[in-house]
Scaffold this motif. Sequence first.
Motif, PDB file in Angstrom:
ATOM      1  N   VAL A   1      67.527 105.896  52.150  1.00 59.18           N
ATOM      2  CA  VAL A   1      67.172 106.807  53.237  1.00 59.18           C
ATOM      3  C   VAL A   1      66.344 106.024  54.245  1.00 59.18           C
ATOM      4  CG1 VAL A   1      65.952 108.938  53.833  1.00 59.18           C
ATOM      5  CG2 VAL A   1      67.122 108.753  51.636  1.00 59.18           C
ATOM      6  N   VAL A   2      66.645 106.228  55.531  1.00 59.86           N
ATOM      7  CA  VAL A   2      65.858 105.554  56.576  1.00 59.86           C
ATOM      8  C   VAL A   2      65.079 106.612  57.359  1.00 59.86           C
ATOM      9  CG1 VAL A   2      67.372 103.567  56.867  1.00 59.86           C
ATOM     10  CG2 VAL A   2      67.836 105.637  58.155  1.00 59.86           C
TER      11      VAL A   2
ATOM     12  N   ILE B   1      63.013 102.280  69.298  1.00 64.87           N
ATOM     13  CA  ILE B   1      64.371 101.715  69.429  1.00 64.87           C
ATOM     14  C   ILE B   1      64.952 101.253  68.088  1.00 64.87           C
ATOM     15  CG2 ILE B   1      64.195 100.964  71.854  1.00 64.87           C
ATOM     16  CD1 ILE B   1      63.564  98.144  70.709  1.00 64.87           C
ATOM     17  N   TYR B   2      64.116 101.217  67.064  1.00 66.97           N
ATOM     18  CA  TYR B   2      64.623 100.753  65.766  1.00 66.97           C
ATOM     19  C   TYR B   2      65.220 101.897  64.948  1.00 66.97           C
ATOM     20  CZ  TYR B   2      61.992  96.806  67.308  1.00 66.97           C
ATOM     21  OH  TYR B   2      61.528  95.776  68.068  1.00 66.97           O
TER      22      TYR B   2
ATOM     23  N   LEU C   1      60.399  96.619  58.447  1.00 67.42           N
ATOM     24  CA  LEU C   1      60.867  97.653  57.518  1.00 67.42           C
ATOM     25  C   LEU C   1      59.941  97.724  56.312  1.00 67.42           C
ATOM     26  CD1 LEU C   1      64.684  96.715  57.435  1.00 67.42           C
ATOM     27  CD2 LEU C   1      63.549  98.402  58.896  1.00 67.42           C
ATOM     28  N   THR C   2      59.513  98.927  55.950  1.00 62.56           N
ATOM     29  CA  THR C   2      58.720  99.082  54.730  1.00 62.56           C
ATOM     30  C   THR C   2      59.619  99.776  53.715  1.00 62.56           C
ATOM     31  OG1 THR C   2      56.758  99.358  56.078  1.00 62.56           O
ATOM     32  CG2 THR C   2      56.586 100.045  53.771  1.00 62.56           C
ATOM     33  N   LYS C   3      59.869  99.080  52.607  1.00 70.36           N
ATOM     34  CA  LYS C   3      60.834  99.628  51.632  1.00 70.36           C
ATOM     35  C   LYS C   3      60.118 100.020  50.348  1.00 70.36           C
ATOM     36  CE  LYS C   3      63.771  96.127  53.483  1.00 70.36           C
ATOM     37  NZ  LYS C   3      64.140  94.731  53.254  1.00 70.36           N
ATOM     38  N   THR C   4      60.427 101.204  49.852  1.00 70.34           N
ATOM     39  CA  THR C   4      59.787 101.692  48.624  1.00 70.34           C
ATOM     40  C   THR C   4      60.840 102.388  47.778  1.00 70.34           C
ATOM     41  OG1 THR C   4      57.920 102.279  50.064  1.00 70.34           O
ATOM     42  CG2 THR C   4      57.821 103.074  47.794  1.00 70.34           C
TER      43      THR C   4
ATOM     44  N   THR D   1      66.031 104.038  47.673  1.00 70.93           N
ATOM     45  CA  THR D   1      65.089 103.261  48.490  1.00 70.93           C
ATOM     46  C   THR D   1      64.770 104.037  49.756  1.00 70.93           C
ATOM     47  OG1 THR D   1      66.465 101.394  47.820  1.00 70.93           O
ATOM     48  CG2 THR D   1      64.679 100.926  49.387  1.00 70.93           C
ATOM     49  N   LEU D   2      63.489 104.178  50.047  1.00 72.60           N
ATOM     50  CA  LEU D   2      63.092 104.752  51.326  1.00 72.60           C
ATOM     51  C   LEU D   2      62.729 103.590  52.251  1.00 72.60           C
ATOM     52  CD1 LEU D   2      62.566 107.353  52.924  1.00 72.60           C
ATOM     53  CD2 LEU D   2      60.174 107.167  52.256  1.00 72.60           C
ATOM     54  N   ILE D   3      63.432 103.513  53.370  1.00 75.22           N
ATOM     55  CA  ILE D   3      63.202 102.411  54.311  1.00 75.22           C
ATOM     56  C   ILE D   3      62.546 102.983  55.566  1.00 75.22           C
ATOM     57  CG2 ILE D   3      64.295 100.544  55.620  1.00 75.22           C
ATOM     58  CD1 ILE D   3      66.723 100.826  53.702  1.00 75.22           C
ATOM     59  N   VAL D   4      61.274 102.687  55.756  1.00 75.56           N
ATOM     60  CA  VAL D   4      60.582 103.184  56.941  1.00 75.56           C
ATOM     61  C   VAL D   4      60.746 102.146  58.047  1.00 75.56           C
ATOM     62  CG1 VAL D   4      58.367 103.890  57.915  1.00 75.56           C
ATOM     63  CG2 VAL D   4      58.927 104.451  55.531  1.00 75.56           C
TER      64      VAL D   4
END
Length: 495
Positions: free
Chosen positions: A259-260, A368-369, A97-100, A87-90
Amino acid sequence: MENIKLNVQNLSQIKERVAIPKYERSNVKAGIVHVGIGGFHRAHQAYYTDQLLHKKGNENWGICGVALLDFDKKIYQTLNEQDGLYTLIVKELDGSLTKTIIGSIVEYLFAPENPKAVIEKMADEAIKIITLTITEGGYNYNEATKQFDFNNPLIQHDLKNPSNPKTIFGYLTQALKLRKVRNLKGLSIQSCDNIQGNGHVAKKMLLSFVEKANPELVDWLKSNVSFPNSMVDRITPVTSLLDISNLKKTSRIDDAWPVVCEPFKQWVIEDDFITGRPAWENVGAQFVEDVLPYEKMKLSLLNAGHSVLGILGALIGYDTIDEAVNNQNIRTFLNSYMDTEVTPVLGDLEGINLTTYKRSLLQRFGNIYIKDQIDRICFESSTKIPIFILPTVKAQLKENGSIEYAAFVIAAWAIYSLGLDENGKSLNINDSMADVVRNKAIAAKNNPALFLEIDTVFGDLKESTTFVHAFINAYQNILKHGIEKCVIDINLNKR
Ligand code: CS2
């Protein structure tokens, strides 16, 4: 809702929760071998490639991920258990959070377990590109001699055991040898590490090794392998346990290693691929004739900016980059460093608005996130400083320009290397040269200039009296007044 383990079989359930690959993954074949499947690769190249696989006609550009070092066993096992999916967490600027789920890594190999499989894969005709994220230190370049470091015991090992290599140089040499013997075409070797002229460096270092290990391969290599330079960018902190548990909590996905990263991404690539390449430009990458200006800009502003914040921030006692940059005094210092010392040496960067670029950096650092760890930034400072900061110093010295800010950061690094922050708390120093650096830092307590005698880092910088004076002055001031007071004074032009 129950937690669902991330793997191919569960994708149909997972798609109710987050975006999944919409292409037929079983049709995708590896056309790229990537060495170093850490967080950055998975947030960047594998993400771009995943986007590309969503467009028709690209199914031959999947990625075979290679875990090269023993240390990489965990990521290999994770990908193996999750069928290459992660999962890629933007972490967006507003905190959402945008998760793909990313599907572009379709094969994975663990080199220490099966070196032959890695060599054969790299030699496979279907592979057109080998991409690398092996870290700055992975290129085995010695700043002091300006040459390939043959003293490295792993390189010695590869020279003695060619079919059982441990380093990237041993693997590439064996694979290229097979391609030549089998009369196959060459390929492109694309470095995606933060090094000025990363393609040139990769070529120079590989040629040095091949000249010694297999001189008969040199000519073939020169005419059949290309080494495009590239500039890569996306801030990718280390995945924390909290990121993993939040993914479970919010989306009920059990992913052992998501991954973030930040929303921003950039990839500028020199269009020099000898046996073809994916149309990454269709998903946002830029192909240009000369990457050099972009690399210079990114390394000396973003990466150096990170090191400035990391080193000063660590001494003050911060844990993350946003804390450091959101301290107004440190922010002003960084701004002045970028404007006074870096900008003048960048020259004219056609088509780039540096003011906007610098402003966007401060915003990105300040997210800050993201919670980008200062420990991650200070990791391997001994290989980062010569690439991120010292080229600026050298260029400024040539022009009799300002070097005070950089000298201050290097002095702070000398004090950082003693192992304690200004509150007396132990620093978590992680550097392959930690012992050497620490010994010099101890010696520097009586004679600060001794710190600049770490030749593999500083080369001949110790010969510059201007720099040495600025360094000693900064060193003494920091010890006397502490980082923040010095930074305030520098900002007020008092020191
Ligand atoms: C960082 C980089 O390692 C570092 O010191 O500056 O990892 C940086 O986050 C990336 O290059 C961003 O593209």
